[in-house]
Design a protein around this motif. Structure first.
Motif, PDB file in Angstrom:
ATOM      1  N   ASP A 159      -4.408   5.166   2.737  1.00 43.27           N
ATOM      2  CA  ASP A 159      -5.207   4.065   2.200  1.00 43.27           C
ATOM      3  C   ASP A 159      -5.317   2.904   3.179  1.00 43.27           C
ATOM      4  OD1 ASP A 159      -5.575   5.546  -0.039  1.00 43.27           O
ATOM      5  OD2 ASP A 159      -4.222   4.378  -1.328  1.00 43.27           O
ATOM      6  N   VAL A 216       0.866  -1.182   0.000  1.00 39.95           N
ATOM      7  CA  VAL A 216       0.000   0.000   0.000  1.00 39.95           C
ATOM      8  C   VAL A 216       0.900   1.228   0.000  1.00 39.95           C
ATOM      9  CG1 VAL A 216      -1.815   1.243   1.219  1.00 39.95           C
ATOM     10  CG2 VAL A 216      -1.769  -1.270   1.268  1.00 39.95           C
ATOM     11  N   LEU A 266      -9.700  -5.844   1.335  1.00 34.13           N
ATOM     12  CA  LEU A 266     -10.794  -4.910   1.582  1.00 34.13           C
ATOM     13  C   LEU A 266     -12.143  -5.557   1.265  1.00 34.13           C
ATOM     14  CD1 LEU A 266      -9.377  -1.519   0.230  1.00 34.13           C
ATOM     15  CD2 LEU A 266      -9.376  -2.394   2.567  1.00 34.13           C
ATOM     16  N   GLY A 267     -12.190  -6.335   0.197  1.00 39.33           N
ATOM     17  CA  GLY A 267     -13.425  -7.029  -0.134  1.00 39.33           C
ATOM     18  C   GLY A 267     -13.831  -8.011   0.949  1.00 39.33           C
ATOM     19  N   ALA A 277     -13.892  -0.268   5.101  1.00 36.61           N
ATOM     20  CA  ALA A 277     -14.541  -1.345   4.349  1.00 36.61           C
ATOM     21  C   ALA A 277     -15.399  -2.204   5.265  1.00 36.61           C
ATOM     22  CB  ALA A 277     -13.490  -2.199   3.646  1.00 36.61           C
ATOM     23  N   SER A 288      -3.793  -9.619  -2.038  1.00 38.03           N
ATOM     24  CA  SER A 288      -3.636  -8.197  -2.363  1.00 38.03           C
ATOM     25  C   SER A 288      -4.485  -7.370  -1.415  1.00 38.03           C
ATOM     26  CB  SER A 288      -4.062  -7.924  -3.812  1.00 38.03           C
ATOM     27  OG  SER A 288      -5.464  -8.097  -3.952  1.00 38.03           O
ATOM     28  N   PHE A 289      -4.199  -6.084  -1.398  1.00 36.31           N
ATOM     29  CA  PHE A 289      -4.941  -5.177  -0.527  1.00 36.31           C
ATOM     30  C   PHE A 289      -6.392  -5.069  -0.980  1.00 36.31           C
ATOM     31  CE2 PHE A 289      -5.898  -0.783   1.098  1.00 36.31           C
ATOM     32  CZ  PHE A 289      -5.770  -1.097   2.455  1.00 36.31           C
ATOM     33  N   THR A 290      -6.631  -5.090  -2.277  1.00 36.54           N
ATOM     34  CA  THR A 290      -7.998  -5.007  -2.795  1.00 36.54           C
ATOM     35  C   THR A 290      -8.827  -6.197  -2.344  1.00 36.54           C
ATOM     36  OG1 THR A 290      -7.231  -3.791  -4.752  1.00 36.54           O
ATOM     37  CG2 THR A 290      -9.387  -4.842  -4.888  1.00 36.54           C
ATOM     38  N   VAL A 291      -8.249  -7.386  -2.422  1.00 38.06           N
ATOM     39  CA  VAL A 291      -8.954  -8.590  -1.971  1.00 38.06           C
ATOM     40  C   VAL A 291      -9.224  -8.512  -0.467  1.00 38.06           C
ATOM     41  CG1 VAL A 291      -8.765 -11.095  -1.664  1.00 38.06           C
ATOM     42  CG2 VAL A 291      -8.057 -10.041  -3.815  1.00 38.06           C
TER      43      VAL A 291
END
Length: 414
Positions: free
Chosen positions: A57, A52, A113-114, A64, A108-111
């Motif tokens: 962020d 990140v 957060l989901g 989230a 990953s950071f996106t995963v």
């Protein structure tokens, strides 16, 4: 004070006694508070591990979760009115456990957060159904007493959660925090499966139709007091969530407190718990409106002073901690009373209406908190300014609700 007793109609259904029922309800509520505050010491390590680049962020790990938690309440309200309490609760706990377990291996950071959003979606069941089950089993003042006991546990969790997260990271890394959350949720889910009865009577179940959700909205938006106190609560919660998002950066990055961060965070949470306790002692004498309006005006004055001082340059840590602690103490007199005043005109409505109110305050507060957190620039000014702005907005909403008059005694009970 007499001990709350189980409603006679529920006595035959109960597999557990009063004390165990209350303890289980408190444990369900505590899972949500734990999922927020235990993450704070790990944000820096998560950011480094998942590449990140922007420090702000990292706060999305909190935001989230809160978005999932806020939105989920709107879903569980109608579900629990249709299918009862046990089924939706166990489904939500399973979702919480699966999301926390999967987050251990997030690539990953996106995963991540989901998965945090899904975890919050699962946790929403614990709040909606714990409160609904208490309402099913207890009535009148007994219900208020039980809810007070449960909320005292809920307020105590932020005192220990960051230290628990710090302890886990002393012997491991951030994935172990998710492992701990999944393990605790699994234990509570087994406890609920084995011991928690179905508390919603078959005759009280409502059809699962979209109009049920709209009805919940209608109860809130057609009452001036309910609507604007809900909005005022949302604004004040925005301040709290803004601090939670920025806490690690303030204590560690600005003031270099490092390992002292969980202790300092616990002091702030402890002050809110103490404030809530004193509120329960004073509210009967002074009334919810007088106490909360006085606290709100004081809250705004403290935030204004804090904001002006921050504009003048770096704020010494002792001064910051003094002003912030005073502000948080006022928060403990505002939140519970505003929520109670907002619920007062709704009467005996379905759990859906309460879920709508929870959805509004949680999701709206989370979005405001995210905006405040994202404004962090290495100084206290964005947080202090955010506190001042949202508290002033909260005052405007209260003035609308009260037709421009503060400190009124509408009736001796409030």
């Amino acid at each position: 004070m007499a001990q709350p007793s189980i409603h006679p109609d529920m006595q035959a259904k109960m597999r557990i006694g009063r004390a165990e029922f209350i303890t289980l309800a408190a444990a369900l509520m505590a899972l949500n508070a734990l999922a927020i505050d235990i993450m704070l010491p790990a944000l820096q390590q998560i950011g480094a591990a998942l590449d990140v680049v922007e420090e702000n962020d990292r706060q999305f790990v909190i935001s989230a979760y809160l978005i999932g938690f806020g939105g989920g309440q709107l879903i569980y309200g109608p579900l629990t009115d249709r299918f009862g309490r046990r089924g939706p609760l166990l489904f939500g706990l399973a979702l919480y456990i699966l999301a926390a377990s999967a987050a251990i291996f997030a690539p990953s950071f996106t995963v991540l957060l989901g998965l945090r959003m899904i975890q919050g979606l699962g946790a929403a069941a614990t709040r909606v159904i714990a409160v609904s089950a208490i309402r099913d089993v207890f009535g009148g003042r007994q219900m208020a007493e039980v809810l007070s006991m449960v909320m005292m546990v809920f307020m105590a969790i932020p005192v220990i959660a960051p230290s628990l997260g710090q302890l886990v990271m002393m012997f491991g890394a951030w994935p172990e925090i998710f492992m701990l959350m999944a393990g605790l949720a699994f234990a509570i889910a087994v406890w609920a499966y084995l011991r928690l009865p179905e508390t919603l009577d078959e005759a009280d179940r409502r059809p699962l139709v979209f109009s049920t959700v709209l009805q919940g909205f209608r109860y809130v938006v057609t009452s001036r007091v309910a609507l604007f106190y809900t909005l005022a609560t949302t604004a004040i919660f925005g301040a709290l969530f803004g601090f939670i998002n920025s806490a690690q950066q303030i204590y560690v990055d600005i003031y270099g407190m490092g390992d002292l961060f969980p202790i300092l965070f616990a002091v702030g949470a402890g002050l809110m718990a103490l404030s809530s306790f004193t509120n329960s002692r004073f509210v009967g004498r002074f009334g919810m409106r007088r106490l909360s309006h006085t606290a709100l005006v004081t809250f705004i004055a403290i935030n204004a002073l804090w904001f002006v001082i921050s504009l003048a340059g770096p704020v010494p840590f002792p001064l910051f901690f003094l002003l912030f602690s005073a502000s948080m103490f006022m928060f403990g007199w505002i939140g519970p009373n505003f929520n109670s005043i907002a619920m007062e005109p709704l009467g005996h409505v379905a759990g859906t209406a309460a879920a709508v109110q929870g959805f509004t305050t949680t999701l709206g507060g989370a979005l405001l908190g995210a905006m405040i957190g994202q404004a962090f620039d290495g100084t206290l000014t964005p947080l202090a300014g955010g506190y001042f702005i949202v508290s002033t907005v909260g005052l405007i909403f209260v003035l609308i609700a009260e037709r421009g008059k503060l400190f009124q005694v509408v009736n001796p009970a409030v």
